[in-house]
Design an enzyme around this catalytic site. Sequence first.
Site: not given
Length: 235
Positions: A42, A77, A46, A184, A186, A146, A19, A154, A75, A44
């Site tokens: 990946h 969001m 947002m 996705d 951790g 998720m 990511s 993180g 992805h 993200d």
Amino acid sequence: MAGQSPVDSLVPAPLIAPSILSADFARLADEVAAVQGADWLHVDVMDNHFVPNLTLGLPVVESLLKVTDIPMDCHLMIEDPARWAPPYAEAGAYNVTFHAEATEDPIAVARDIRAAGAKAGLSVKPGTPIDPYLEILREFDTLLVMSVEPGFGGQSFIPEVLAKVGIVRRLVDAGELRVVVEIDGGINADTIEAAAEAGVDCFVAGSAVYNADDPAEAVRRLRAQAAAASAHLTR
Ligand code: DX5
Ligand code: ZN
């Protein structure tokens, strides 16, 4: 791969999707090059509404598509994926995932993404049950479970979400569904084995890859760990 038997080669290798949320945004092309050998990239997206964070959008994705051959895993969001998701498919993303919680009509969005030439993905937040969505997963190519609250890299892995992975894994193995199960949040050397044993096919990893001294080597190590942990599973 050296030493791989014909039988082994029938088992799909685990996929690792770094990511770029954890990359240096001022050097994105270099950061993408640093994970050469990754299975998916990946990205993200947002919007600061669906999640309390703002990252990047279509113009940056279009630029990234020009500098890499790694299949792009977007992805989203964001709110209103019916409006915003298909252009990512039109731009050339390999897979476009949006959130079940963000739309009343996920089937229509999935069909539009597929019609625009990409694979369609459905994502569920940690607290969202999977049962109400099992039927509609026939309209999707990927399921993104998720394992942290979406919005930030993180964070710590939430192991309880693996129950959802197990439910979908069993349906896929029984031939009742055909989706790539993706996780996705951790994912690192301490958590990837449990996820692999639960039946995950594709592992997103942000900080575990980009905080490593050698991101490409981190990808290879995570893939080997997942492969070893899932080697005994019959698919
Ligand atoms: C979080 C994002 C993740 C994030 C994962 O909302 O969807 O893709 O980059 O980061 P790590 O692997 O650090 O948890
Ligand atoms: Zn993500």
